[in-house]
Scaffold this motif. Structure first.
Motif, mmCIF file in Angstrom:
data_model
loop_
_atom_site.group_PDB
_atom_site.id
_atom_site.type_symbol
_atom_site.label_atom_id
_atom_site.label_comp_id
_atom_site.label_asym_id
_atom_site.label_seq_id
_atom_site.Cartn_x
_atom_site.Cartn_y
_atom_site.Cartn_z
ATOM 1 N N ASP A 42 30.687 26.942 45.058
ATOM 2 C CA ASP A 42 30.334 26.857 43.651
ATOM 3 C C ASP A 42 31.087 27.949 42.905
ATOM 4 O O ASP A 42 30.835 29.138 43.114
ATOM 5 C CB ASP A 42 28.823 27.032 43.464
ATOM 6 C CG ASP A 42 28.360 26.764 42.035
ATOM 7 O OD1 ASP A 42 29.222 26.721 41.139
ATOM 8 O OD2 ASP A 42 27.145 26.610 41.831
ATOM 9 N N THR A 43 32.013 27.567 42.046
ATOM 10 C CA THR A 43 32.818 28.571 41.345
ATOM 11 C C THR A 43 31.991 29.387 40.359
ATOM 12 O O THR A 43 32.419 30.463 39.928
ATOM 13 C CB THR A 43 33.988 27.905 40.602
ATOM 14 O OG1 THR A 43 33.478 26.902 39.707
ATOM 15 C CG2 THR A 43 34.958 27.265 41.586
ATOM 16 N N ASP A 44 30.813 28.923 39.992
ATOM 17 C CA ASP A 44 29.944 29.715 39.112
ATOM 18 C C ASP A 44 29.474 30.993 39.786
ATOM 19 O O ASP A 44 29.059 31.944 39.114
ATOM 20 C CB ASP A 44 28.731 28.888 38.671
ATOM 21 C CG ASP A 44 29.097 27.805 37.672
ATOM 22 O OD1 ASP A 44 30.180 27.913 37.049
ATOM 23 O OD2 ASP A 44 28.315 26.851 37.524
ATOM 24 N N ASP A 45 29.517 31.020 41.127
ATOM 25 C CA ASP A 45 29.090 32.201 41.867
ATOM 26 C C ASP A 45 30.208 33.234 42.016
ATOM 27 O O ASP A 45 29.967 34.344 42.490
ATOM 28 C CB ASP A 45 28.597 31.809 43.266
ATOM 29 C CG ASP A 45 27.348 30.935 43.216
ATOM 30 O OD1 ASP A 45 26.584 31.062 42.240
ATOM 31 O OD2 ASP A 45 27.146 30.128 44.145
ATOM 32 N N VAL A 46 31.425 32.858 41.631
ATOM 33 C CA VAL A 46 32.568 33.763 41.793
ATOM 34 C C VAL A 46 32.544 34.826 40.701
ATOM 35 O O VAL A 46 32.489 34.516 39.512
ATOM 36 C CB VAL A 46 33.895 32.978 41.736
ATOM 37 C CG1 VAL A 46 35.088 33.938 41.803
ATOM 38 C CG2 VAL A 46 33.967 31.969 42.874
ATOM 39 N N THR A 47 32.577 36.072 41.108
ATOM 40 C CA THR A 47 32.603 37.184 40.152
ATOM 41 C C THR A 47 33.908 37.973 40.208
ATOM 42 O O THR A 47 34.191 38.747 39.299
ATOM 43 C CB THR A 47 31.438 38.146 40.408
ATOM 44 O OG1 THR A 47 31.516 38.634 41.764
ATOM 45 C CG2 THR A 47 30.096 37.448 40.196
ATOM 46 N N GLU A 48 34.683 37.803 41.265
ATOM 47 C CA GLU A 48 35.975 38.467 41.384
ATOM 48 C C GLU A 48 36.963 37.539 42.068
ATOM 49 O O GLU A 48 36.598 36.751 42.946
ATOM 50 C CB GLU A 48 35.864 39.767 42.185
ATOM 51 C CG GLU A 48 35.027 40.852 41.527
ATOM 52 C CD GLU A 48 34.956 42.098 42.387
ATOM 53 O OE1 GLU A 48 35.956 42.827 42.450
ATOM 54 O OE2 GLU A 48 33.900 42.321 42.995
ATOM 55 N N ILE A 49 38.226 37.646 41.660
ATOM 56 C CA ILE A 49 39.318 36.900 42.285
ATOM 57 C C ILE A 49 40.408 37.904 42.628
ATOM 58 O O ILE A 49 40.825 38.696 41.774
ATOM 59 C CB ILE A 49 39.885 35.824 41.345
ATOM 60 C CG1 ILE A 49 38.788 34.855 40.899
ATOM 61 C CG2 ILE A 49 41.017 35.055 42.033
ATOM 62 C CD1 ILE A 49 39.219 33.909 39.781
ATOM 63 N N LEU A 50 40.849 37.905 43.867
ATOM 64 C CA LEU A 50 41.891 38.828 44.326
ATOM 65 C C LEU A 50 43.088 38.020 44.797
ATOM 66 O O LEU A 50 42.931 37.082 45.587
ATOM 67 C CB LEU A 50 41.369 39.703 45.470
ATOM 68 C CG LEU A 50 42.369 40.664 46.128
ATOM 69 C CD1 LEU A 50 42.830 41.720 45.128
ATOM 70 C CD2 LEU A 50 41.752 41.330 47.346
ATOM 71 N N MET A 51 44.278 38.362 44.300
ATOM 72 C CA MET A 51 45.504 37.702 44.733
ATOM 73 C C MET A 51 46.458 38.747 45.293
ATOM 74 O O MET A 51 46.710 39.775 44.653
ATOM 75 C CB MET A 51 46.162 36.937 43.581
ATOM 76 C CG MET A 51 47.382 36.136 44.028
ATOM 77 S SD MET A 51 48.033 35.020 42.759
ATOM 78 C CE MET A 51 46.712 33.830 42.611
ATOM 79 N N ILE A 52 46.994 38.469 46.476
ATOM 80 C CA ILE A 52 47.885 39.397 47.161
ATOM 81 C C ILE A 52 49.180 38.668 47.499
ATOM 82 O O ILE A 52 49.167 37.599 48.115
ATOM 83 C CB ILE A 52 47.244 39.921 48.462
ATOM 84 C CG1 ILE A 52 45.889 40.576 48.175
ATOM 85 C CG2 ILE A 52 48.161 40.924 49.153
ATOM 86 C CD1 ILE A 52 45.087 40.886 49.414
ATOM 87 N N THR A 53 50.322 39.237 47.087
ATOM 88 C CA THR A 53 51.627 38.688 47.429
ATOM 89 C C THR A 53 52.525 39.823 47.903
ATOM 90 O O THR A 53 52.149 40.998 47.845
ATOM 91 C CB THR A 53 52.279 37.987 46.222
ATOM 92 O OG1 THR A 53 52.722 38.981 45.285
ATOM 93 C CG2 THR A 53 51.314 37.029 45.533
ATOM 94 N N ASP A 54 53.724 39.479 48.344
ATOM 95 C CA ASP A 54 54.675 40.504 48.760
ATOM 96 C C ASP A 54 55.153 41.341 47.575
ATOM 97 O O ASP A 54 55.611 42.476 47.751
ATOM 98 C CB ASP A 54 55.888 39.854 49.438
ATOM 99 C CG ASP A 54 55.540 39.265 50.797
ATOM 100 O OD1 ASP A 54 54.523 39.701 51.374
ATOM 101 O OD2 ASP A 54 56.270 38.367 51.266
#
Length: 317
Positions: A42-54
């Protein structure tokens, strides 16, 4: 761009969390992970998004109803599009990783909520389409966005943090660009054009001559990659410009046309700020699409676009 202290600390903590994600998501035994195990329920529960690339790493945080990055309010639609896309990911095939040809850049994305991982996957593009997979898994999922099958994932799950910021002017993938015209203030104007099969040609706009035999193909292909998330800082008013310093002729004019026949135009001027004796080294003034406003744009977005034709010549010719 340096990773913020917050992001670096979060990434370090998540190294430990990642080791336990199989338990948290209860995907079953190794090698039997399903696509749904990688995604938040459920995306309503998402409070943080982390993206990691080179190249970069960054984190979004939900503060009440607003998404921010390092305290900066973001373009809410861009972040919500990312969350919506997660709910539309549909599996096309399960592919043994060893059978894949070379992939494009890989991004690792984590969705967090209430101190636990709600979703976690690696994402990349291949010649046959987009893939996602769990770290360490032997198989990958060929995926597409259900109902939006023609949109590449990197257009929504962008690995450039500027994609999610406000004041976006141009945001094009190389595959979306049909032509780029460069009119340098003190050089020969030229056009780089590609067809639907990514074959690129270059011609002089003053003589009409094909310049392909004199151009370094790798360098000119790189030109098409410089239009990913060009943004402006603010609208500039007259009192922010030293009287008599705004030159009549721009330093360069850049015109971009997409395969959908959409067009963008950037007229770039040097900016001598009040109290300065010479043009600023870090910001320039841009008139966008012949609009009525002067916009402040960082040179980091423009420097490579303003190169003269001789910068693309093949030294072997």
């Amino acid at each position: 761009m340096k990773i913020s202290q917050y992001t670096a600390l979060l990434a370090f903590i998540l190294l430990g969390i990642t080791l336990g994600i199989v338990v948290l998501k209860e995907p079953g035994s190794a090698g039997k992970t399903e696509l749904s195990d990688l995604l938040p329920d459920d995306t309503d529960d998402v409070t943080e998004i982390l993206m990691i690339t080179d190249i970069d790493s960054f984190a979004f945080e939900r503060q009440d109803t607003v998404w921010v990055m390092n305290g900066e309010p973001l373009n809410q639609e861009a972040v919500e599009n990312l969350l919506y896309a997660v709910t539309r990911l549909s599996m096309k095939a399960i592919i043994p990783r060893e059978s894949l040809e070379e992939t494009g850049p890989v991004a690792e994305i984590l969705f967090l909520g209430k101190r636990k991982v709600l979703g976690h996957f690696m994402m990349a593009g291949t010649s046959s389409g987009d893939i996602i997979y769990a770290p360490g898994e032997a198989h990958v999922f060929g995926v597409e966005l259900r109902g939006f099958e023609n949109i590449p994932l990197e257009k929504v799950f962008a690995s450039n943090p500027d994609h999610y910021r406000k004041h976006l002017l141009v945001n094009l993938l190389p595959s979306e660009i049909k032509s780029v015209e460069i009119y340098p203030g003190d050089g020969e104007p030229f056009m780089a054009k590609q067809d639907s099969k990514s074959n690129i040609s270059v011609k002089s706009l003053s003589t009409g001559l094909d310049l392909g035999t004199h151009i370094d193909e790798h360098k000119i292909r790189m030109l098409f990659s410089y239009f990913n998330a060009i943004r402006y800082n603010r609208v500039i008013t007259g009192d922010s410009i030293e009287a008599g310093t705004l030159q009549e002729k721009p330093d360069a004019i850049i015109k971009i046309t997409s395969f959908k026949d959409e067009s963008w135009k950037l007229a770039i001027y040097p900016w001598t700020k009040p109290g300065q004796l010479s043009p600023d080294l870090f910001e320039s003034l841009v008139i966008f699409n012949d609009g009525p406003y002067l916009l402040s744009v960082n040179y980091i977005y423009l420097d490579l676009l303003m190169r003269r034709l001789d910068r693309y010549e093949d030294p072997g010719t």
